[in-house]
Enzyme design. Structure first.
Site, PDB file in Angstrom:
ATOM      1  N   TYR A   1       0.841  -1.207   0.000  1.00  0.00           N
ATOM      2  CA  TYR A   1       0.000   0.000   0.000  1.00  0.00           C
ATOM      3  C   TYR A   1       0.872   1.250   0.000  1.00  0.00           C
ATOM      4  O   TYR A   1       0.579   2.221  -0.695  1.00  0.00           O
ATOM      5  CB  TYR A   1      -0.923   0.014   1.228  1.00  0.00           C
ATOM      6  CG  TYR A   1      -1.936   1.135   1.130  1.00  0.00           C
ATOM      7  CD1 TYR A   1      -3.133   0.951   0.448  1.00  0.00           C
ATOM      8  CD2 TYR A   1      -1.664   2.394   1.684  1.00  0.00           C
ATOM      9  CE1 TYR A   1      -4.045   1.981   0.318  1.00  0.00           C
ATOM     10  CE2 TYR A   1      -2.578   3.433   1.559  1.00  0.00           C
ATOM     11  CZ  TYR A   1      -3.772   3.221   0.871  1.00  0.00           C
ATOM     12  OH  TYR A   1      -4.661   4.240   0.736  1.00  0.00           O
TER      13      TYR A   1
ATOM     14  N   PHE B   1      -7.318  21.767 -24.350  1.00  0.00           N
ATOM     15  CA  PHE B   1      -7.598  20.341 -24.461  1.00  0.00           C
ATOM     16  C   PHE B   1      -8.813  20.069 -23.573  1.00  0.00           C
ATOM     17  O   PHE B   1      -8.967  20.682 -22.519  1.00  0.00           O
ATOM     18  CB  PHE B   1      -6.413  19.465 -24.055  1.00  0.00           C
ATOM     19  CG  PHE B   1      -6.725  18.010 -24.236  1.00  0.00           C
ATOM     20  CD1 PHE B   1      -6.773  17.457 -25.508  1.00  0.00           C
ATOM     21  CD2 PHE B   1      -7.053  17.200 -23.158  1.00  0.00           C
ATOM     22  CE1 PHE B   1      -7.146  16.129 -25.702  1.00  0.00           C
ATOM     23  CE2 PHE B   1      -7.423  15.868 -23.342  1.00  0.00           C
ATOM     24  CZ  PHE B   1      -7.456  15.339 -24.623  1.00  0.00           C
ATOM     25  N   THR B   2      -9.658  19.137 -23.994  1.00  0.00           N
ATOM     26  CA  THR B   2     -10.960  18.931 -23.344  1.00  0.00           C
ATOM     27  C   THR B   2     -10.867  18.807 -21.815  1.00  0.00           C
ATOM     28  O   THR B   2     -11.433  19.628 -21.089  1.00  0.00           O
ATOM     29  CB  THR B   2     -11.632  17.665 -23.912  1.00  0.00           C
ATOM     30  OG1 THR B   2     -10.707  16.584 -23.825  1.00  0.00           O
ATOM     31  CG2 THR B   2     -12.016  17.866 -25.378  1.00  0.00           C
TER      32      THR B   2
ATOM     33  N   ASP C   1       1.909  20.297 -20.546  1.00  0.00           N
ATOM     34  CA  ASP C   1       1.194  19.053 -20.792  1.00  0.00           C
ATOM     35  C   ASP C   1       2.160  18.177 -21.587  1.00  0.00           C
ATOM     36  O   ASP C   1       2.348  18.362 -22.791  1.00  0.00           O
ATOM     37  CB  ASP C   1      -0.103  19.319 -21.567  1.00  0.00           C
ATOM     38  CG  ASP C   1      -0.934  18.045 -21.745  1.00  0.00           C
ATOM     39  OD1 ASP C   1      -0.339  16.948 -21.719  1.00  0.00           O
ATOM     40  OD2 ASP C   1      -2.156  18.142 -21.908  1.00  0.00           O
TER      41      ASP C   1
ATOM     42  N   LYS D   1      -0.186   7.809 -23.475  1.00  0.00           N
ATOM     43  CA  LYS D   1       0.222   8.192 -24.831  1.00  0.00           C
ATOM     44  C   LYS D   1       1.708   7.851 -24.999  1.00  0.00           C
ATOM     45  O   LYS D   1       2.055   6.698 -25.129  1.00  0.00           O
ATOM     46  CB  LYS D   1      -0.066   9.671 -25.098  1.00  0.00           C
ATOM     47  CG  LYS D   1      -1.347  10.251 -24.454  1.00  0.00           C
ATOM     48  CD  LYS D   1      -2.630   9.689 -24.931  1.00  0.00           C
ATOM     49  CE  LYS D   1      -3.902  10.205 -24.250  1.00  0.00           C
ATOM     50  NZ  LYS D   1      -4.089  11.554 -23.843  1.00  0.00           N
TER      51      LYS D   1
ATOM     52  N   ARG E   1     -13.348  15.680 -34.038  1.00  0.00           N
ATOM     53  CA  ARG E   1     -12.768  16.773 -33.262  1.00  0.00           C
ATOM     54  C   ARG E   1     -13.261  18.051 -33.922  1.00  0.00           C
ATOM     55  O   ARG E   1     -12.620  18.581 -34.823  1.00  0.00           O
ATOM     56  CB  ARG E   1     -11.240  16.719 -33.241  1.00  0.00           C
ATOM     57  CG  ARG E   1     -10.664  15.849 -32.142  1.00  0.00           C
ATOM     58  CD  ARG E   1     -10.899  16.447 -30.768  1.00  0.00           C
ATOM     59  NE  ARG E   1     -10.304  15.667 -29.682  1.00  0.00           N
ATOM     60  CZ  ARG E   1     -10.978  15.235 -28.614  1.00  0.00           C
ATOM     61  NH1 ARG E   1     -12.266  15.434 -28.505  1.00  0.00           N
ATOM     62  NH2 ARG E   1     -10.368  14.580 -27.651  1.00  0.00           N
TER      63      ARG E   1
ATOM     64  N   PHE F   1     -19.024  14.895 -26.294  1.00  0.00           N
ATOM     65  CA  PHE F   1     -18.623  14.053 -27.425  1.00  0.00           C
ATOM     66  C   PHE F   1     -18.516  12.580 -27.054  1.00  0.00           C
ATOM     67  O   PHE F   1     -18.660  11.711 -27.909  1.00  0.00           O
ATOM     68  CB  PHE F   1     -17.290  14.547 -28.025  1.00  0.00           C
ATOM     69  CG  PHE F   1     -16.160  14.579 -27.038  1.00  0.00           C
ATOM     70  CD1 PHE F   1     -15.975  15.667 -26.206  1.00  0.00           C
ATOM     71  CD2 PHE F   1     -15.274  13.517 -26.951  1.00  0.00           C
ATOM     72  CE1 PHE F   1     -14.924  15.696 -25.288  1.00  0.00           C
ATOM     73  CE2 PHE F   1     -14.219  13.539 -26.048  1.00  0.00           C
ATOM     74  CZ  PHE F   1     -14.057  14.628 -25.206  1.00  0.00           C
TER      75      PHE F   1
END
Ligand SMILES: *Cc1c(COP(=O)(O)O)cnc(C)c1O
Length: 460
Positions: free
Chosen positions: A75, A127-128, A218, A261, A385, A452
């Site tokens: 943990y 970005f969303t 980001d 990614k 998009r 979306f």
């Protein structure tokens, strides 16, 4: 001496395969109807080649799978946390690591720590999830990307660059007190995977440093961004991807990362930070929202896979093949006269749906309609998009109408072959040849947030 390589061919061979299913046109029609003409609502089993996203869809290496067996599922204080921390320090250079379940977990925490109600957060295109977390913390996103980013035909080599005049004007208008940080994405997903240049980032750093404003990167596709710098930016040729990535990060104060990614894993993310006080606040919050600060929502084995994936993602041969495959697909479509965003981006090819379907007004969701048409043709899954993704204005409730109306063909890393890319290009060509028959859509169900993902449509 570096080995000579003529093509972008992959620096790996395939050890495990996963069968995919071919479907009939009748099966596909039924599937897209059931999915409300939203490719997000299709079952993956009904998809032949899945270009919905490059998020969490990478094939892991044998080293990563071996790492999964070394998961230390304690943990607290898992050995894999310390390995991940070491890799983040070694390759990105941030002092402090907060693991999170994926990128938006990191966005949530950094937004809560740094943003006060009424703050303004400038950035190179929204970005969303990033913008939503900034808004939920009481902030307002302001786009300061260069104008070329909104023009699908502009071949500017660094369409992710920030317009320094716009940024300076925002700082003059609101003052440093109201601007907690500049949100810099590398590459810019919503502009079509377009990179920011080192020179521009350096200039943003100088400007923000003068005002004592932070930069939060980001870093989701920072390795792909570094590849474009290596290929296109004067004076950067011959540098390794790893050294460029390190320099990008060094020009910022922290990063949010979706490891799904670049970092070649199926789940995971983190927040990298340099300021001790920000780190301590973030560490307090991660315990509330994600998990203890040494796992943050990830299993030990997942952290191990991220640690190994970071190292693999920065290998020059890997990134050349990864982006090379995207350029191969885009090059084919371009040669055939299909309107795509140029230059071709790092993680996918973006079709300009406005030019592809000039008979459809934006109110009829042309990119959504095109994504459905491509699926019906071949079982290739892409995504919208455009106006659907852009959602509604928070104050007025009106639909945001972005200039870009795109269909994204996102290439998972290390998953598909060159022959798969040929199938995709040929399917898009066949829809292009019959494009006059593609009808617009009407939205029949609209969720409140990030519509979306779950909106439903009917053909007009
Ligand atoms: C995917 C993505 C995120 C969010 O990360 P998740 O892991 O999906 O939560 C943030 N920024 C960019 C640029 C992304 O592509």
């Amino acid at each position: 001496m570096k080995p000579t390589r003529r093509s972008w061919a992959e620096p790996f061979k395939i050890k495990v395969v996963e069968p995919v299913r071919l479907t009939t046109p009748e099966q596909r029609l039924r599937a897209i109807q059931e999915a409300g003409y939203n490719t997000f609502l299709l079952r993956s089993e009904d998809v032949y080649i899945d270009l919905l996203t490059d998020s969490g869809t990478s094939a892991m290496s044998d080293r990563q799978w071996a790492g999964m067996m070394l998961g230390d599922e304690a943990y607290a204080g898992s050995r894999n946390f310390y390995h991940l921390e070491e890799m983040v320090q070694k390759y990105y250079g941030y002092k402090y690591l907060i693991p999170t379940h994926q990128g938006r977990g990191a966005e949530h925490i950094v937004s809560r720590v740094l943003i006060q109600p009424g703050d303004v957060i400038p950035g190179n295109m929204y970005f969303t999830t990033t913008r939503l977390h900034q808004e939920l913390a009481g902030g307002r996103f302001e786009d300061v990307i260069i104008a070329e980013a909104h023009d699908p035909a502009s071949e500017h080599p660094f369409k992710g660059d920030i317009d320094l005049d716009k940024l300076a004007a925002l700082i003059r208008e609101h003052g440093r007190e109201r601007i907690p940080y500049v949100s810099v994405a590398a590459t810019v997903n919503m502009a079509g995977g377009q990179p920011i240049s080192l020179a521009n980032l350096q200039a943003v750093r100088e400007l923000t440093a003068r005002h004592g404003i932070r930069i939060i990167l980001d870093a989701t596709r920072v390795a792909e961004n570094a590849y474009f710098i290596q290929q296109r930016e004067p004076g950067q040729q011959g540098r390794s991807i790893a050294s460029i990535v390190m320099q990008i990060c060094s020009l910022t104060d922290g990063c949010t990362m979706s490891a799904k990614k670049d970092a070649l894993v199926n789940i995971g993310g983190f927040l990298g930070l340099n300021d001790q006080d920000v780190f301590e606040e973030a560490r307090n919050l991660v315990v509330v929202y994600e998990g203890l600060h040494t796992y943050g929502g990830m299993a030990g084995r997942d952290m191990e896979a991220v640690a190994v994936g970071i190292e693999e993602s920065l290998d020059d041969d890997h990134i050349r093949a990864r982006v090379g495959q995207v350029l191969y697909l885009g090059g084919k479509m371009r040669e055939w006269g299909i309107p795509i965003v140029l230059p071709i981006g790092g993680h996918g090819v973006f079709i300009d749906a406005r030019s592809f379907l000039p008979h459809l007004p934006q109110e009829q969701y042309p990119a959504q309609a095109l994504a459905s048409a491509i699926y019906l043709d071949s079982g290739v899954r892409t995504m919208e998009r455009g106006i659907v993704s852009a959602g509604r204005n928070k104050e007025t409730g009106q639909e945001n109408k972005p200039r870009l109306e795109l269909v994204r063909l996102t290439i998972p890393r290390r998953v598909y072959t060159q022959a798969h890319m040929d199938v995709v290009a040929e399917s898009v060509l066949s829809v292009f040849e019959g494009r006059a028959a593609v009808r617009g859509l009407r939205m029949v169900y609209e969720p409140r947030y990030l519509r979306f993902f779950q909106a439903r449509f009917e053909p007009l």
